[in-house]
Design a protein around this motif. Structure first.
Motif, short mmCIF file in Angstrom:
data_model
loop_
_atom_site.label_atom_id
_atom_site.label_comp_id
_atom_site.label_asym_id
_atom_site.label_seq_id
_atom_site.Cartn_x
_atom_site.Cartn_y
_atom_site.Cartn_z
N LYS A 114 0.82 -1.21 0.00
CA LYS A 114 0.00 0.00 0.00
C LYS A 114 0.86 1.26 0.00
N SER A 115 2.03 1.17 0.61
CA SER A 115 2.90 2.34 0.74
C SER A 115 4.02 2.39 -0.29
N VAL A 116 4.35 1.25 -0.86
CA VAL A 116 5.45 1.16 -1.84
C VAL A 116 4.89 0.73 -3.18
N ASP A 117 5.14 1.52 -4.20
CA ASP A 117 4.68 1.21 -5.56
C ASP A 117 5.69 0.27 -6.22
N LEU A 118 5.42 -1.02 -6.15
CA LEU A 118 6.37 -2.00 -6.70
C LEU A 118 6.48 -1.88 -8.22
N ASN A 119 5.40 -1.50 -8.90
CA ASN A 119 5.48 -1.32 -10.35
C ASN A 119 6.46 -0.19 -10.70
N GLY A 127 20.32 -1.61 -11.57
CA GLY A 127 21.41 -1.18 -10.70
C GLY A 127 21.00 -0.20 -9.63
N THR A 128 19.76 0.32 -9.71
CA THR A 128 19.31 1.22 -8.65
C THR A 128 18.82 0.39 -7.46
N PHE A 129 18.82 1.00 -6.30
CA PHE A 129 18.39 0.30 -5.09
C PHE A 129 16.96 -0.20 -5.22
N GLY A 130 16.05 0.66 -5.71
CA GLY A 130 14.66 0.26 -5.85
C GLY A 130 14.48 -0.90 -6.80
N LYS A 131 15.20 -0.87 -7.93
CA LYS A 131 15.09 -1.96 -8.90
C LYS A 131 15.67 -3.25 -8.32
N GLU A 132 16.78 -3.14 -7.60
CA GLU A 132 17.38 -4.32 -6.98
C GLU A 132 16.45 -4.93 -5.93
N TYR A 133 15.74 -4.07 -5.18
CA TYR A 133 14.79 -4.57 -4.19
C TYR A 133 13.63 -5.30 -4.88
N ALA A 134 13.10 -4.70 -5.94
CA ALA A 134 12.01 -5.35 -6.67
C ALA A 134 12.47 -6.69 -7.25
N ASN A 135 13.69 -6.72 -7.77
CA ASN A 135 14.24 -7.97 -8.31
C ASN A 135 14.41 -9.02 -7.20
N TRP A 136 14.86 -8.55 -6.03
CA TRP A 136 15.06 -9.48 -4.91
C TRP A 136 13.72 -10.11 -4.51
N LEU A 137 12.67 -9.29 -4.43
CA LEU A 137 11.36 -9.82 -4.08
C LEU A 137 10.92 -10.86 -5.11
N ASN A 138 11.12 -10.57 -6.38
CA ASN A 138 10.72 -11.49 -7.44
C ASN A 138 11.55 -12.78 -7.40
N GLU A 244 13.09 4.50 1.86
CA GLU A 244 12.12 4.91 0.84
C GLU A 244 12.57 6.14 0.06
N LYS A 245 13.54 6.89 0.57
CA LYS A 245 14.03 8.08 -0.10
C LYS A 245 15.26 7.80 -0.96
N HIS A 246 15.63 6.53 -1.06
CA HIS A 246 16.84 6.15 -1.81
C HIS A 246 16.55 5.21 -2.97
N TRP A 247 15.29 5.03 -3.33
CA TRP A 247 14.95 4.06 -4.38
C TRP A 247 15.73 4.31 -5.67
N GLU A 248 15.86 5.57 -6.08
CA GLU A 248 16.45 5.89 -7.37
C GLU A 248 17.98 5.90 -7.34
N GLU A 249 18.56 5.71 -6.19
CA GLU A 249 20.02 5.80 -6.05
C GLU A 249 20.70 4.52 -6.53
N PRO A 250 21.81 4.64 -7.29
CA PRO A 250 22.55 3.43 -7.69
C PRO A 250 22.99 2.64 -6.46
N MET A 251 22.87 1.32 -6.54
CA MET A 251 23.18 0.48 -5.40
C MET A 251 24.62 0.69 -4.92
N SER A 252 25.56 0.86 -5.86
CA SER A 252 26.96 1.05 -5.46
C SER A 252 27.12 2.30 -4.61
N GLU A 253 26.43 3.38 -4.99
CA GLU A 253 26.50 4.62 -4.21
C GLU A 253 25.79 4.47 -2.88
N PHE A 254 24.67 3.76 -2.87
CA PHE A 254 23.92 3.57 -1.63
C PHE A 254 24.75 2.76 -0.64
#
Length: 273
Positions: A114-119, A127-138, A244-254
């Motif tokens: 409800k709070s996180v837009d997985l799409n 390579g972004t944190f948000g994309k890596e998290y979505a991939n991890w869930l999948n 939640e404020k770092h979704w768009e950040e590259p994982m290496s930088e995060f």
């Protein structure tokens, strides 16, 4: 052992039934005030009031069951809540001393569908944190909605701290690059044990090694254990991160921001939670 198993199971069924009745009452009597809840010992909607004896019984019994059967997520959650009062207080104080931690305590963000837009996370660049998290869930057939609500913590603020810890657990897996293999779970528990001091994490990191086969135990001892300990001590306090404020950040930088080093290669055989 049998006594603890049998009695903790019955007590869990009892408090679960009482919780269902309380939630049903809350739905029917929607105008019930928070002061009315406190009068009956219920401090927040999901709270299950328990005595010191019940907490001890639940803590010991759930720990034994969790060690013997790590697939029991309900028992793991119970053990964490009934044994973690001191650690939760320490975690809250640590958050209160940090500006981001203060913001999290004030806003009380939740991590669920409800709070996180997985799409949206799936649409982010590789390579972004948000994309890596979505991939991890999948990859691990997981959902942020799987985390149980906190029930046995007798303080609303500490209950949120536990809930926040519980809901960022999969984010820890993502940042640490650990799958839900037994090696991955144990490494994350070692890291979290150092970071939080929660008995659930400390015992998970200790006893989880006994469930590793000879090959995986060698891999864990040669690489993952030292890596998890080193990063547990050196990383930024994980409770003071507004993920939640770092979704768009590259994982290496995060990871650099968190002071977490590149994770070791981990066998990908799945471990069913």
């Amino acid at each position: 052992m049998a006594f603890l198993h049998r009695n903790s199971h019955h007590l869990r069924r009892f408090v679960a039934a009482r919780n269902a009745n309380l939630l049903k009452t809350n739905r029917v009597e929607s105008d019930t005030s928070s002061s009315d809840q406190s009068a009956y010992g219920q401090l927040y909607p999901e709270h299950i009031p328990t005595s010191t004896f019940q907490k001890i019984l639940l803590s010991v019994g759930s720990s034994v069951i969790t060690i013997s059967n790590p697939y029991r997520g309900d028992m793991l959650a119970t053990f964490g809540e009934t044994s973690g009062a001191f650690a939760l207080g320490r975690m809250k104080k640590q958050m209160e001393l940090d500006t981001v931690g203060q913001q999290i305590l004030l806003e009380k963000p939740r991590i669920n569908t409800k709070s996180v837009d997985l799409n949206y996370l799936r649409s982010l660049p590789d390579g972004t944190f948000g994309k890596e998290y979505a991939n991890w869930l999948n990859d691990n057939n997981a959902s942020p909605d799987e985390r149980l609500p906190v029930s046995f913590v007798d303080d609303p603020e500490l209950a949120y701290v536990m809930q926040r810890y519980r809901e960022i657990h999969d984010l820890m897996h993502t940042v640490l690059g650990m799958p839900t293999t037994m090696i991955g779970e144990v490494a994350v528990k070692v890291f979290e044990g150092i970071q939080t001091g929660l008995p659930m994490c400390v015992t998970g990191g200790m006893f989880g090694t006994f469930r590793l086969g000879p090959k995986h135990l060698r891999i864990y001892l040669n690489t993952h254990l030292q890596w998890a300990i080193r990063n547990g001590w050196s990383a930024k306090p994980m409770m003071n991160v507004y993920y939640e404020k770092h979704w768009e950040e590259p994982m290496s930088e995060f990871r650099r921001f968190l002071n977490i080093t590149e994770p070791p290669d981990t066998p990908r055989k799945k471990f069913r939670k």
